[in-house]
Each structure stands twice: as C-alpha cells, then as structure tokens.
Write an enzyme that holds these catalytic residues in place. Structure first.
Site, mmCIF file in Angstrom:
data_model
loop_
_atom_site.group_PDB
_atom_site.id
_atom_site.type_symbol
_atom_site.label_atom_id
_atom_site.label_comp_id
_atom_site.label_asym_id
_atom_site.label_seq_id
_atom_site.Cartn_x
_atom_site.Cartn_y
_atom_site.Cartn_z
ATOM 1 N N GLY A 30 0.405 -1.078 0.252
ATOM 2 C CA GLY A 30 0.232 -0.190 -0.215
ATOM 3 C C GLY A 30 0.865 1.466 0.021
ATOM 4 O O GLY A 30 1.935 0.984 0.413
ATOM 5 N N ARG B 92 0.532 7.138 7.254
ATOM 6 C CA ARG B 92 0.960 7.033 5.167
ATOM 7 C C ARG B 92 0.746 8.064 4.530
ATOM 8 O O ARG B 92 1.596 8.103 3.825
ATOM 9 C CB ARG B 92 -0.711 5.903 4.932
ATOM 10 N N HIS C 250 -7.198 -6.521 6.453
ATOM 11 C CA HIS C 250 -6.840 -6.770 5.581
ATOM 12 C C HIS C 250 -5.496 -6.758 7.180
ATOM 13 O O HIS C 250 -4.225 -7.035 6.550
ATOM 14 C CB HIS C 250 -6.701 -6.161 4.852
ATOM 15 N N TRP C 251 -5.568 -6.216 7.652
ATOM 16 C CA TRP C 251 -4.064 -5.744 8.558
ATOM 17 C C TRP C 251 -4.534 -6.163 9.705
ATOM 18 O O TRP C 251 -4.787 -5.654 11.302
ATOM 19 C CB TRP C 251 -4.408 -3.721 8.904
#
Length: 276
Positions: free
Chosen positions: A38, A183, A255-256
């Site tokens: 990502g 991020r 997903h984490w």
C-alpha cells in the site's frame, strides 16, 4: 526501559539491491517482518503495534523493501523482494529466520519458502493471496481494496489515505486519522515511490500449486473474515496446499490483522515460533 520509537530502532544497510532501511530491536530467534504494497507502507507502519511485545522474545527486523519507506527507489519491473530478503540475511549474518509477511510481504514470505527453504524456519502470513479459480471471492477483476490502493498512489492526499484505511481495516476506530496521516506523510516524503509503483507491478511470481505443496516450513496463515483486499478464500487455498500449515480466520477483521488484533496476533506468532 527506553521507549521504542521509529528513530531509536532505525537502521540502514547497503545491499546489491540498494540501500535498505529497517527497524531492529530485540534478541533471540530472528523475525523478518515484511510490509504490504500500500501507499506509504513501511515495516514500522505495518508492525508498530507488534514490535515492542515480540521483541521481548525475538530479534525483530521490520524491513522497508526497495520502493517503500526510506529504502532506495526502484522501478516496479526491477523489484525482486525475495532476492532482497536473501541479501539482507546474508549481510546481517542471519543463517535462518522466521518470516512474517502482510499481503505483498506474505507473497514474498511464501516465495522465499519456495526458493530458499533452508533459510526459512517459519512462514507466517496475514492476508496473503493465492492463485487459481475463484469460487466465491471477488470475481475476475481487482478487488475494492486493490482499486483503493492504486488510487492512493495516483491521487495521494489525506482523503484518499482515509479511504485506504477504511477499506484495509474492518474498523480502525480512534486510530483512523493517525494511520491515514502516517501513510500520507511517508508517501509525500518519497513521491518517486508512487511513480515507480505505477510504472510496473514488479516480479510478483505467484507460486504454483505444486510449489505450494512442496513448502516444508511450518506455516501459520492468518486472514480476516472481512478482508476487502484479498478474500479469505486465498487462506483456504493456502492451508489446503501447504502441508504443515494451519489457518486462523478472524471475524471482524480486515486486511491488517496485525494492527486490528495486535494482542492476539502477537500471542499467535510468539507461540507458533516458539513451539513449532
């Protein structure tokens, strides 16, 4: 005890693959921790909630792969993360290590087990993909999560990173804005990573069913029931094919898994590496 931070665990090493940044802490059996693909992903951002506890029992190496974080930029079609991981082990004198990989890092972990089984003691993945016919996953096109991931590279902003966090996690809760800002700031510091990511997909060599069946590392496969990036169907395929494997399927988890269920994840990994 000194509080663990990004800065006081930060290290660099020069490899044939380029300059590689990593965060290192702890002693004992090595855990090589590999992040996903990502935008703004780093070893620290993927494993920050895990390093402090796991480093009490293991030597933790959270690596920024080339093309991410503070590591060297590299065009997408020149990436070979398995080779980078091998060079990393050789340079640091790590004869054998447990690999812990999220998503893209999970694919690297699996491929490392295929290509260098003698150097891998344990194989641990979260949200890893698998090839083959999809019976009930997301169909033939990219998943909702993958579309959002690519948009994060094409249109980097706080807003797109908030969308990314929302699709990656089942419920990020009070960490939502912090994760998005981390991020965004990481990618903004290295815009060349976005350019390179969009230029090519890299060497994502999906292992065949025969190669998966030949893996000999004990494998712990963790997957979120609510993963909108990689369907948990992939976890079912992997556990059916890798001989010495077990699958942990977590409800209310995206997903984490290592972020959303950090305490349980840490217990699972510590017990697995200690007793297998």
């Amino acid at each position: 005890m000194t509080e663990l931070t990004y800065d006081n665990t930060s290290r660099f090493v020069g490899l044939p693959s380029g300059k590689v940044h990593y965060n290192q802490v702890g002693e004992g059996h090595p855990l090589i921790m590999l992040h996903g693909s990502g935008p703004g992903a780093t070893g620290w951002s993927n494993f920050g909630p895990n390093i402090a506890e796991l480093s009490e029992r293991f030597a933790c190496y959270a690596v920024d792969m080339p093309g991410w974080g503070e590591s060297s930029p590299v065009p997408g079609d020149e990436r070979d993360h398995v080779q980078t991981a091998l060079e990393f082990m050789d340079e640091l004198g790590l004869e054998k290590a447990a690999f812990v990989g999220n998503s893209m890092g999970g694919l690297t972990t699996i491929n490392f087990g295929v290509r260098h089984p003698e150097r891998q003691s344990h194989l641990i993945t979260m949200g890893a993909g698998a090839v083959g016919v999809k019976l009930f996953g997301f169909g033939d096109g990219p998943s909702e999560g993958l579309k959002t991931l690519v948009r994060g590279y094409r249109e980097p902003s706080i807003e797109t990173m908030l969308d990314l966090v929302d699709v990656m996690a089942f419920d990020a809760g009070e960490n939502r804005e912090r994760l998005a800002r981390e991020r965004y700031e990481s990618l903004a510091a290295h815009p060349e990573h976005a350019t390179n990511f969009l230029s090519g997909s890299g060497k994502r060599d999906w292992p065949s069913e025969e190669q998966l069946a030949g893996i000999r590392s004990p494998a712990l496969l963790i997957h979120g029931r609510d993963d909108r990036v990689v369907s948990y169907e992939s976890g079912l395929k992997l556990v059916a094919l890798i001989p010495n494997s077990r699958l942990v399927l977590l409800n209310r988890c995206g997903h984490w898994a290592q972020v959303e269920h950090a305490a349980e994840f840490n217990r699972l990994v510590a017990d697995f590496v200690t007793n297998n």
